[in-house]
Design an enzyme around this catalytic site. Structure first.
Site, PDB file in Angstrom:
ATOM      1  N   GLY A 106      23.675 -24.761  24.186  1.00 13.63           N
ATOM      2  CA  GLY A 106      22.793 -25.892  24.450  1.00 13.63           C
ATOM      3  C   GLY A 106      20.875 -25.163  25.617  1.00 13.63           C
ATOM      4  O   GLY A 106      21.738 -25.935  26.750  1.00 13.63           O
ATOM      5  N   SER A 113      17.956 -26.674  24.765  1.00 11.53           N
ATOM      6  CA  SER A 113      16.375 -27.389  23.965  1.00 11.53           C
ATOM      7  C   SER A 113      17.350 -28.828  24.486  1.00 11.53           C
ATOM      8  O   SER A 113      18.133 -29.309  24.398  1.00 11.53           O
ATOM      9  CB  SER A 113      16.006 -27.196  23.069  1.00 11.53           C
ATOM     10  N   GLU A 172      19.857 -13.016  23.496  1.00 12.12           N
ATOM     11  CA  GLU A 172      19.112 -14.163  22.071  1.00 12.12           C
ATOM     12  C   GLU A 172      18.712 -13.412  21.153  1.00 12.12           C
ATOM     13  O   GLU A 172      18.812 -13.184  19.884  1.00 12.12           O
ATOM     14  CB  GLU A 172      19.131 -15.094  22.412  1.00 12.12           C
ATOM     15  N   GLU A 183       3.830 -17.222  21.080  1.00 15.83           N
ATOM     16  CA  GLU A 183       3.092 -17.696  21.937  1.00 15.83           C
ATOM     17  C   GLU A 183       3.792 -17.916  23.374  1.00 15.83           C
ATOM     18  O   GLU A 183       3.760 -16.623  24.439  1.00 15.83           O
ATOM     19  CB  GLU A 183       2.948 -18.994  22.162  1.00 15.83           C
TER      20      GLU A 183
HETATM   21  C1  FAD Z   1      15.794 -23.523  13.081  1.00 15.95           C
HETATM   22  C2  FAD Z   1      16.237 -23.864  14.697  1.00 15.95           C
HETATM   23  C3  FAD Z   1      17.243 -23.108  14.645  1.00 15.95           C
HETATM   24  C4  FAD Z   1      17.594 -23.521  17.045  1.00 15.95           C
HETATM   25  N1  FAD Z   1      18.594 -24.032  17.451  1.00 15.95           N
HETATM   26  C5  FAD Z   1      18.699 -23.670  18.967  1.00 15.95           C
HETATM   27  C6  FAD Z   1      19.449 -24.057  19.772  1.00 15.95           C
HETATM   28  O1  FAD Z   1      20.761 -24.275  18.280  1.00 15.95           O
HETATM   29  N2  FAD Z   1      20.178 -24.829  20.722  1.00 15.95           N
HETATM   30  C7  FAD Z   1      18.741 -24.703  21.228  1.00 15.95           C
HETATM   31  O2  FAD Z   1      19.152 -25.368  22.141  1.00 15.95           O
HETATM   32  N3  FAD Z   1      17.840 -24.579  20.797  1.00 15.95           N
HETATM   33  C8  FAD Z   1      17.473 -23.994  19.373  1.00 15.95           C
HETATM   34  N4  FAD Z   1      15.720 -24.764  18.745  1.00 15.95           N
HETATM   35  C9  FAD Z   1      15.319 -24.573  19.920  1.00 15.95           C
HETATM   36  C10 FAD Z   1      14.191 -24.014  20.353  1.00 15.95           C
HETATM   37  O3  FAD Z   1      14.389 -23.249  20.620  1.00 15.95           O
HETATM   38  C11 FAD Z   1      12.584 -24.584  20.375  1.00 15.95           C
HETATM   39  O4  FAD Z   1      11.776 -25.094  18.963  1.00 15.95           O
HETATM   40  C12 FAD Z   1      11.170 -23.700  20.943  1.00 15.95           C
HETATM   41  O5  FAD Z   1      12.427 -23.175  22.076  1.00 15.95           O
HETATM   42  C13 FAD Z   1      10.202 -24.885  21.127  1.00 15.95           C
HETATM   43  O6  FAD Z   1      10.234 -25.380  21.346  1.00 15.95           O
HETATM   44  P1  FAD Z   1       9.652 -27.475  20.796  1.00 15.95           P
HETATM   45  O7  FAD Z   1      10.188 -26.819  19.483  1.00 15.95           O
HETATM   46  O8  FAD Z   1       9.957 -28.134  21.796  1.00 15.95           O
HETATM   47  O9  FAD Z   1       8.283 -26.845  20.638  1.00 15.95           O
HETATM   48  P2  FAD Z   1       7.046 -27.044  22.141  1.00 15.95           P
HETATM   49  O10 FAD Z   1       7.468 -25.866  23.394  1.00 15.95           O
HETATM   50  O11 FAD Z   1       7.102 -28.192  22.188  1.00 15.95           O
HETATM   51  O12 FAD Z   1       6.251 -26.392  21.228  1.00 15.95           O
HETATM   52  C14 FAD Z   1       5.138 -26.165  19.967  1.00 15.95           C
HETATM   53  C15 FAD Z   1       3.932 -25.291  20.256  1.00 15.95           C
HETATM   54  O13 FAD Z   1       2.925 -24.824  21.570  1.00 15.95           O
HETATM   55  C16 FAD Z   1       3.198 -24.133  21.529  1.00 15.95           C
HETATM   56  N5  FAD Z   1       3.225 -23.823  23.437  1.00 15.95           N
HETATM   57  C17 FAD Z   1       4.275 -24.568  23.874  1.00 15.95           C
HETATM   58  N6  FAD Z   1       4.298 -24.427  25.085  1.00 15.95           N
HETATM   59  C18 FAD Z   1       2.725 -23.618  25.377  1.00 15.95           C
HETATM   60  C19 FAD Z   1       2.323 -22.685  26.715  1.00 15.95           C
HETATM   61  N7  FAD Z   1       2.795 -22.894  27.538  1.00 15.95           N
HETATM   62  N8  FAD Z   1       1.438 -21.400  26.082  1.00 15.95           N
HETATM   63  C20 FAD Z   1       1.089 -21.392  24.992  1.00 15.95           C
HETATM   64  N9  FAD Z   1       1.724 -22.310  24.167  1.00 15.95           N
HETATM   65  C21 FAD Z   1       2.261 -23.060  24.139  1.00 15.95           C
HETATM   66  C22 FAD Z   1       4.475 -23.220  21.327  1.00 15.95           C
HETATM   67  O14 FAD Z   1       4.400 -21.559  21.079  1.00 15.95           O
HETATM   68  C23 FAD Z   1       4.896 -24.196  19.807  1.00 15.95           C
HETATM   69  O15 FAD Z   1       3.682 -23.567  18.918  1.00 15.95           O
HETATM   70  C24 FAD Z   1      16.008 -24.217  17.865  1.00 15.95           C
HETATM   71  C25 FAD Z   1      14.509 -24.004  17.195  1.00 15.95           C
HETATM   72  C26 FAD Z   1      14.621 -23.616  15.419  1.00 15.95           C
HETATM   73  C27 FAD Z   1      13.295 -24.181  14.351  1.00 15.95           C
END
Ligand code: FAD
Lengths: 322, 379
Positions: B131, B133, B248, B366
C-alpha cells in the site's frame, strides 16, 4: 578484496599514477623492479603465483590509469611463457598465421603489442597458443587503431613452443578488465566535470538530462566491472570459456555506451588533444575490437547455447557456479 | 561518489541440491496450458503452488523458526528464487509476502501481528499486498494523503490506495499513511498492517491493457485498527518505506521477467538459425549472465548485513531495461506470424503488452536513475 589484493591495489594505484608522465624505458624499469610482470608466474618458477582475481585488480587499474606501459600484456605472456623457458620481456598478439614444427615457428604474428621492445610473444594458434622468441624477428608493418599502435611481425624459423593456454580468451579477459577500469575513470571525470562547469547559471550536474545520462553510464560501468569479476572467478575455478565470452561482450557494449556519454557530458573540451579524456576513450574503442568484437563473441556464445537447446540453458548457466 | 562494488560471490555449497528440490516441485505441479503464464510469472498467482512451496519450506526461508521460518541463508533463498523464476513458476500469490511484507513485519511489526501473520505466510497460505501508491502519489510518494487518526486505543484509517497488485486475493496490506495531521511531504508518515477483511476496506479491480486483473483500487472508510497495527515507530514511516523499497527492488525478478521468451526463442529457431538470430541469442545470454552476477552480488551483500540499496537500484534499472527490450528485439529479428498459436507467438505477444510496466512497477526508470545520480554526487 582480500588482504593481498588490497596491497596489490594500493601498489598498482600508486605506481600507475606516477608513470603517467614517465618515459617508456624508465617506466618499464620501475614496473619490473616492483615484480609486477611476474604476477601470474607460478611460485615454483619464482613468480608471485597470483590468481585471476589478483590479475583483475592490476588489469582493471591499468585501464583506470590508461597505463601506456604494456604491463598487462607482459603479465599474460610471462604467465604463459616462463615455464616453457622464455625469459625477458614478453607480450601478446591477437592473431597468428603459420606453422609450429620441431620447436620452430614460421609465419606472421599480427596485433603484437609493443613488439619492438619485447623478447618473446604469445599468440593464438588454432584454439591454443604459441610462444615465439623475437630475437630474430622481422618487423613488417605498424598498424594503428584509435591511437593504439600494434605490429605485424614476420617470423622465419624462430625458437617456439606450444602452450595449452588460450591466449585469445585471456586477452579478451584482460581487455574486459581494462575496459571496466577505464569506464570507471571516465565516469569519475564526467561527474567531476559536470559538477564544475556552469551554464545557465548553475552547474551542469543540476540538469536532470545530464544526471540521467550519467546514471546510465554508471550502470554500464557497473555491469562491465561485475562481468570482469565474474569472469575472473570462473577462470580461478578452472573453466572460464563461457564467462570470458560473456564478459567481453558485455564490456564491449558498455564501452560503446560509456564513451558516448562521457564525451557528450564533456562538450567540446573533451574532444581536444590536451584534455585527458581521450587516453581513456580511445583505448576503450580499440579494446572493444581487440581480442574479439561484439559479433565475434555473440556468435560464439550463441552457437554454444543453440547447440545445447532450451532445456539445458538455465541448468547449464546455474551449474557453472554451483 | 558511490557506485557498485563488485565482489566474488560465494554460492552456497548445497546450491545444486536446492535446485534439484525446486525443479522436482515444479515438475510435479500441473503446468498451466497457456505458455504465456510462464512469462512474467511472478505476476501469476497460483495458491496451490504457493502452498506446495510453503510445505517444502521454501517460503520465509530466512525468517526465524519461531515464526514459521526456516533460518536459512539469504543466498540459499536466492537460489530458490532464481530457479522458480527461470522456470516460469506461478509464484505471484506469495511473492510480495515472502519478499517484503514478511521482512517488514519481522523488523517493525508488533509481536501480536508477527504471530498472527508470519506462520501462515511461510506456509504459503497468507498473501500480502503493498500500500504505497495513491492517485496523487505515484513517483512522488511523499504526497500520500491516506490518514490514520488515533481515537482512544484505536487507529482509524481513511483514504485510498491504487495500483495495488493482488489486493483481491491478499489477506493483509502494509500501508504508508499520514499520522500527523497537516504534516508535509515525508514527515508525519507511519506504516500500518491492515487486514484486507477489516470492515471499511473495499477493493475495486483495475483491468490492465491485456484485459487481465492484477491490480486494484483499495478504499479505506473509517477502518478501525488496534494499536498493534502500527508497524514500527509513529512518524518513521518514510524511513521504513525506503527500507521496504530496498527489499522490493533487490531480487532476481527484476531481470528475469522475460526468460520464458528467451527459452521459447531457442526452441523455435532450432540449432542453426541465421547469424542474426545466433548473435541475438549470444547478446541476450551475455546480458543475462552479467545481470545474474550483479543480482547475486546484491543478495550476497544483504547476506553480509550490508544495505546495498544503491546496488539494487542499479540492478533493477539495468535488469528492467534488459527484460523490457527483449520482446522488441525478438520481434525485430524473427519473423512472427501473428496468426499462429505457437508458444513463441503466445509468449511474445503477452510480453510485448506487459513489458512497458517493467520500468514502472517498483519505481520508474527515471526515479531509479535519479537515485543513482544522487549516489554519484550529482544531486
Ligand atoms: C504492474 C504494476 C503494478 C504495481 N503494483 C503496485 C503495488 O502493488 N502497490 C503500489 O503501491 N504501487 C504499485 N504500482 C504503482 C507504481 O509504483 C507506480 O506506477 C510508480 O511509482 C509510478 O507512479 P505513477 O504511475 O503515478 O507515474 P507518475 O509518477 O505519474 O510518472 C509518470 C512518468 O513521469 C515520470 N516522472 C515522474 N516524476 C518524475 C521526476 N521527478 N523526474 C523525471 N520523471 C518523472 C515517471 O518516471 C514516469 O515515466 C504498480 C504499477 C504497475 C505498473
Amino acid at each position: 578484496m582480500n588482504e593481498q589484493q588490497n596491497m596489490l591495489s594500493d601498489m598498482a594505484n600508486g605506481v600507475f599514477a606516477e608513470l603517467r608522465d614517465t618515459p617508456a624505458a624508465e617506466a618499464w624499469a620501475r614496473i619490473e623492479a616492483l615484480g609486477l610482470p611476474s604476477l601470474l608466474i607460478r611460485e615454483a618458477d619464482g613468480g608471485f603465483g597470483g590468481s585471476w582475481q589478483d590479475a583483475l585488480v592490476v588489469f582493471r587499474l591499468a585501464g583506470h590509469h590508461a597505463l601506456s606501459t604494456p604491463l598487462v600484456e607482459a603479465i599474460l605472456a610471462a604467465g604463459a611463457g616462463t615455464h616453457l623457458g622464455f625469459a625477458g620481456r614478453g607480450t601478446i598478439a591477437s592473431r597468428s598465421e603459420g606453422r609450429l614444427e620441431n620447436g620452430r615457428f614460421t609465419g606472421t604474428l599480427a596485433g603484437v603489442v609493443a613488439g619492438p621492445r619485447a623478447d618473446f610473444v604469445v599468440a593464438p594458434l588454432g584454439d591454443r597458443s604459441v610462444v615465439v622468441d623475437l630475437s630474430q624477428a622481422r618487423f613488417v608493418e605498424e598498424t594503428h587503431f584509435s591511437g593504439a599502435s600494434r605490429t605485424v611481425i614476420g617470423i622465419d624459423g624462430a625458437r617456439a613452443a606450444a602452450s595449452e593456454l588460450r591466449i585469445f580468451a585471456l586477452g579478451a579477459f584482460a581487455r574486459s578488465a581494462q575496459i571496466a577500469g577505464a569506464l570507471d575513470a571516465a565516469l569519475v571525470m564526467a561527474v567531476h566535470y559536470v559538477n564544475e562547469r556552469w551554464q545557465f547559471g548553475k552547474t551542469l550536474a543540476k540538469f536532470q538530462a545530464v544526471q540521467q545520462n550519467l546514471a546510465t553510464f554508471a550502470c554500464e560501468a557497473a555491469a562491465a566491472n561485475c562481468a570482469a569479476m565474474g569472469a575472473a572467478q570462473a577462470l580461478d575455478r578452472g573453466d572460464g570459456a563461457f564467462e570470458v565470452a560473456a564478459a567481453k561482450l558485455r564490456a564491449n557494449q558498455a564501452a560503446g555506451i560509456g564513451t558516448a556519454i562521457a564525451h557528450q557530458a564533456h562538450g567540446a573540451i573533451g574532444f581536444t588533444h590536451e584534455f585527458g579524456l581521450h587516453p581513456l576513450t580511445r583505448r576503450l574503442w580499440s579494446w572493444r575490437s581487440e581480442f574479439g568484437g561484439d559479433a565475434y563473441w555473440a556468435n560464439l556464445l550463441g552457437a554454444g547455447i543453440l547447440a545445447r537447446g532450451a532445456d539445458h540453458f538455465w541448468a547449464d548457466l546455474a551449474a557453472r557456479t554451483d | 561518489m558511490q557506485t557498485f562494488h563488485p565482489q566474488p560471490i560465494a554460492w552456497p555449497d548445497n546450491a545444486a541440491s536446492i535446485r534439484a528440490q525446486v525443479r522436482s516441485i515444479i515438475a510435479a505441479h500441473p503446468r498451466h496450458p497457456d505458455p504465456a503464464k510462464r512469462a512474467n510469472s511472478w505476476a501469476v498467482a497460483d495458491p496451490a503452488f504457493s502452498a506446495r512451496l510453503g510445505a517444502e519450506g521454501l517460503i520465509g526461508m530466512t525468517w526465524p523458526k519461531e515464526y514459521g521460518g526456516h533460518a536459512r541463508s539469504n543466498l540459499e533463498r536466492y537460489v530458490v528464487l532464481e530457479e522458480l523464476l527461470a522456470a516460469g513458476a506461478p509464484v505471484g500469490a506469495h511473492w510480495i509476502a515472502d519478499r517484503q511484507t514478511g521482512g517488514m513485519l519481522l523488523r517493525y511489526g508488533h509481536e501480536t501481528e508477527k504471530q498472527r501473520w508470519l506462520p501462515g505466510m511461510a506456509r504459503g497460505a497468507i498473501f500480502a499486498c503493498i500500500g504505497l501508491s495513491e492517485p496523487n502519489a505515484g513517483s512522488d510518494l511523499a504526497s500520500v494523503r491516506t490518514q490514520a487518526r488515533k481515537r482512544g486505543d484505536r487507529w482509524i484509517i481513511d483514504g485510498q490506495k491504487v495500483w495495488t497488485t493482488g489486493a483481491h486475493f491478499s489477506h493483509l496490506m502494509i500501508a504508508l499513511v499520514r499520522t500527523a495531521e497537516g504534516s508535509q511531504r515525508n514527515e508525519g508518515l507511519s506504516q500500518f498492517v491492515i487486514p484486507m477483511d477489516a470492515p471499511g476496506v473495499s477493493i475495486k479491480p483495475i483491468i490492465d491493457l491485456t484485459g487481465g486483473h492484477d491490480f486494484n483500487e483499495v478504499f479505506f472508510d473509517g477502518v478501525e485498527l488496534p494499536e498493534t497495527a502500527l508497524a514500527g515507530i509513529e512518524g518513521e514511516g518514510w524511513k521504513q518505506a525506503t527500507a521496504e523499497l530496498s527489499l522490493e527492488r533487490s531480487g532476481p525478478e527484476r531481470y528475469l521477467s522475460s526468460t520464458a521468451l528467451f527459452l521459447e526463442l531457442l526452441r523455435h529457431v532450432g540449432e542453426s538459425p541465421d547469424p542474426a538470430v545466433r548473435q541475438l541469442v549470444g547478446r541476450l545470454a551475455a546480458d543475462m549472465w552479467t545481470l545474474r552476477m550483479m543480482s547475486a552480488t546484491v543478495a550476497a551483500k544483504l547476506a553480509d548485513g550490508e544495505d546495498p540499496a544503491l546496488e539494487a537500484t542499479i540492478v533493477k534499472d539495468l535488469g528492467n531495461s534488459f527484460e523490457q527490450a527483449m520482446p522488441g528485439l525478438v520481434q525485430a529479428t524473427i519473423d512472427i506470424d501473428p496468426a499462429s498459436t505457437t508458444a513463441l507467438t503466445r509468449v511474445l505477444e503477452h510480453l510485448l503488452q506487459v513489458a512497458p510496466s517493467f520500468s514502472l512497477r517498483g519505481g520508474t526508470r527515471e526515479i531509479l536513475k535519479g537515485i543513482i545520480a544522487r549516489g554519484l554526487g550529482l544531486r
